[in-house]
Design a protein around this motif. Structure first.
Motif, PDB file in Angstrom:
ATOM      1  N   SER A 142      21.952  97.524 -49.438  1.00 28.94           N
ATOM      2  CA  SER A 142      22.281  98.312 -50.717  1.00 28.94           C
ATOM      3  C   SER A 142      22.078  97.262 -51.870  1.00 28.94           C
ATOM      4  N   LEU A 143      21.840  95.906 -51.548  1.00 24.02           N
ATOM      5  CA  LEU A 143      21.609  94.781 -52.631  1.00 24.02           C
ATOM      6  C   LEU A 143      20.166  94.276 -52.377  1.00 24.02           C
ATOM      7  N   VAL A 144      19.303  94.859 -51.766  1.00 22.65           N
ATOM      8  CA  VAL A 144      17.848  94.799 -51.641  1.00 22.65           C
ATOM      9  C   VAL A 144      17.028  94.609 -52.841  1.00 22.65           C
ATOM     10  N   PRO A 145      17.539  95.948 -53.848  1.00 17.21           N
ATOM     11  CA  PRO A 145      16.847  95.827 -55.065  1.00 17.21           C
ATOM     12  C   PRO A 145      17.116  94.608 -56.077  1.00 17.21           C
ATOM     13  N   LEU A 146      18.354  94.093 -55.771  1.00 16.61           N
ATOM     14  CA  LEU A 146      18.751  92.766 -56.603  1.00 16.61           C
ATOM     15  C   LEU A 146      18.022  91.490 -56.139  1.00 16.61           C
ATOM     16  N   LEU A 147      17.925  91.590 -54.654  1.00 17.70           N
ATOM     17  CA  LEU A 147      17.290  90.253 -54.084  1.00 17.70           C
ATOM     18  C   LEU A 147      15.864  90.293 -54.076  1.00 17.70           C
ATOM     19  N   ALA A 148      15.214  91.712 -54.244  1.00 19.15           N
ATOM     20  CA  ALA A 148      13.573  91.517 -54.125  1.00 19.15           C
ATOM     21  C   ALA A 148      13.013  90.872 -55.032  1.00 19.15           C
ATOM     22  N   PRO A 149      13.236  90.945 -56.531  1.00 18.80           N
ATOM     23  CA  PRO A 149      12.698  90.292 -57.506  1.00 18.80           C
ATOM     24  C   PRO A 149      12.887  88.762 -57.381  1.00 18.80           C
ATOM     25  N   VAL A 150      14.053  88.409 -56.809  1.00 24.34           N
ATOM     26  CA  VAL A 150      14.423  86.964 -56.909  1.00 24.34           C
ATOM     27  C   VAL A 150      13.705  86.147 -55.765  1.00 24.34           C
ATOM     28  N   LEU A 151      13.552  86.870 -54.556  1.00 26.26           N
ATOM     29  CA  LEU A 151      13.079  86.212 -53.268  1.00 26.26           C
ATOM     30  C   LEU A 151      11.850  85.399 -53.561  1.00 26.26           C
TER      31      LEU A 151
END
Ligand code: AMP
Length: 547
Positions: A120-129
């Motif tokens: 559920s937190l992939v959208p949050l992590l994706a731009p940061v990764l």
């Protein structure tokens, strides 16, 4: 003379071994909202911790490597809480309410090697990764989509697949008790966030202190609900305290609004719960319009992180029959440092004089007040100074930062909190140094003003900040959220304040400037964001209604 006592290190590994050996059947429940709750017990949980530790080893995690979590309060987060320090690595909880730039600053600064997250937190992590230079592997719990994380040269592994491939047996480490167990960054409301590194020893002692009767009195028969996020300051140490006591844990996952919280409490009947005032205030508002809400299973609500309004303590007692106990602490203090239980023998009618304070130091923590010149301020309950603390679970510095000489004085942490202490040791905070209002050369306590305004029946929330004043340099602006359907005016509030002005508040403090908003902005950990409020006001966003 040397003692004859054994020198066994105080470690998170020993807490994990203890709970699995002695309280294997006690439960860990993760609330599921519309989905059924997930339940396990500490016996199988320790086996999953073993599998996680083996999977992390396979992913290249060695001693001292940082394993970050970007997770809600749920079973996987608890597994990381136990397994990562117990294998000798360092748990780094990432605050999922931070901006992308703060997240990448923190993860790079801590040199995280692995991140455990939830789909559920992939959208949050994706731009940061892509900007995380040290991360090699991401474990993703939950069944949702993960493709947005791919293509960054980072291995993406499903959490359950990683665990399924491993043995549950793991030789838990016996690290030096002074070595790092976890790292948490301050919320960084001023400047960059700073890393506070907790040791195994500080975690152990802090958890033990949380379990004592003068603090939160966590015991095996309890069912503990940390609503306070596990991504910040170890959720006040509640998860480790529950492990130590063998108490059940009820974890709310992402369901933090009043309606699901009320449902979770009614269904799973926690006995102790902890959260910041805004959460309990939301629940109180919800309870006032939903007569069926029943929180009676709870024998103690721990509340802190921001001043707890007296009206909230009274409202909880009246509406739910549930006592709120205020606690004070900060990321730097693990965080529990003071708890406001009234002293023994106090008459019920004097109870509130203690409960509305920030609290008395827990044994192990020392508190003192100093004035602007660094001189001691007496404990007479009147003289105001900056609070300084020291103790075995108080930080003595920040991770990889040059000595921050401003923050420490002779081995004491300068908290930036301002207040007074009574002769019997009760701390009352009046402000943060950076939030104080100085009007005509005199201090005005925003905390006391907020506390009083929130006692008005048509006020849901109130935050008081300084605004410039031609004559007095600064004056107070009260920013108010009215209760649903209320059209109470600034004049009415001012008049009500005058009629209900507590003895300790000089009348000239009563705000002459009021503004009405739909919501007070919150920080990443759910507190009133006064910096944002001041900025909003500077932008002319607020309508100031002169009284
Ligand atoms: P944090 O490090 O983000 O947890 O914030 C710590 C700060 O929260 C403290 O320095 C206080 O300013 C504030 N705080 C914590 N507990 C209380 C409390 N019971 N009353 C007033 N302020 C509090």
């Amino acid at each position: 003379m040397k003692s004859t006592m054994q020198d066994v290190p105080l470690t998170v590994s020993s807490i994990l071994r203890h709970v699995a050996t002695n309280h294997a059947g006690r439960q860990v429940i993760t609330y599921g909202g519309a989905e059924p709750a997930r339940t396990t017990t500490y016996g199988p949980l320790e086996e999953r911790c073993g599998q996680l530790a083996n999977a992390l080893r396979r992913a290249g995690v060695g001693d001292d490597d940082r394993v970050a979590t970007l997770l809600w309060n749920n079973q996987e987060h608890l597994e990381a809480y136990a397994a990562v320090p117990a294998m000798g690595a360092v748990l780094h909880t990432l605050n999922l309410r931070l901006s992308a730039s703060q997240l990448s600053f923190i993860a790079n600064h801590a040199e995280d090697r692995v991140i455990i997250t939830d789909s559920s937190l992939v959208p949050l992590l994706a731009p940061v990764l892509p900007g995380l230079s040290t991360v090699r592997v991401v474990f993703v719990a939950g069944g949702g989509e993960v493709s947005a994380l791919e293509g960054n040269g980072v291995e993406i592994i499903r959490y359950e697949d990683a665990l399924a491939a491993e043995s549950p047996a793991f030789p838990w480490a016996e690290p030096d008790e002074r070595s790092a167990a976890a790292i948490c960054y301050t919320s960084g409301t001023t400047g960059d966030p700073k890393g506070v590194v907790y040791s195994h020893r500080s975690m152990f002692l802090h958890s033990m202190a949380a379990c004592t009767g003068n603090a939160l009195a966590v015991e095996e028969g309890d069912r503990v609900l940390p609503v306070v996020p596990m991504f910040h300051a170890s959720a006040w140490g509640l998860p480790y305290a529950a492990l130590m006591a063998g108490a059940d844990l009820l974890l709310p996952d992402r369901f933090l609004q009043a309606a699901p919280l009320a449902d979770m409490i009614q269904t799973h009947r926690p006995t102790k719960a902890g959260a910041v005032p805004t959460i309990w205030n939301d629940l109180l508002q919800f309870g006032s319009s939903h007569p069926d809400v029943d929180l009676s299973s709870i024998s103690l609500v721990a509340c802190g992180g921001a001043a707890v309004p007296q009206s909230l303590i009274e409202g909880f007692a009246d509406r739910f029959g549930v006592p709120i106990i205020q606690a004070w602490g900060m990321t730097e203090t693990s965080p529990l440092a003071a708890v406001s239980r009234p002293p023994a023998g106090v008459a019920p009618e004097s109870d509130m004089t203690y409960r509305k304070r920030q609290g008395r130091a827990i044994c192990g923590v020392e508190m003192r007040l100093t004035d602007e010149a660094g001189m001691p301020v007496p404990r007479d309950d009147r003289s105001v100074g900056e609070l300084e603390v020291r103790g075995p679970w108080i930080t003595g510095g920040y991770y990889n930062m040059d000595e921050d000489s401003d923050k420490f004085r002779d081995g004491w942490l300068r908290t930036g909190d301002v207040g007074h202490i009574s002769p019997d040791g009760y701390l009352t905070l009046t402000d943060r140094t950076k939030d104080v209002i100085k009007s005509g050369g005199e201090w005005v306590s925003s905390v006391e003003l907020e506390n009083t305004i929130m006692g008005h029946p048509q006020v849901a929330e109130a935050a008081v900040i300084a605004i410039p004043h031609e004559r007095w340099q600064e004056t107070a602006l009260a920013v108010v959220v009215r209760t649903h359907g209320s059209d109470v005016t600034a004049d009415q509030l001012g008049q009500w304040f005058l009629e209900n002005c507590p003895a300790e508040i000089p009348r000239w403090w009563i705000p002459k400037n009021w503004a009405f908003v739909d919501q007070v902005p919150r920080t990443s950990v759910g507190k009133f964001d006064k910096r944002a409020l001041r900025a909003q006001h500077a932008d002319g966003d607020l309508v100031v209604v002169p009284n």
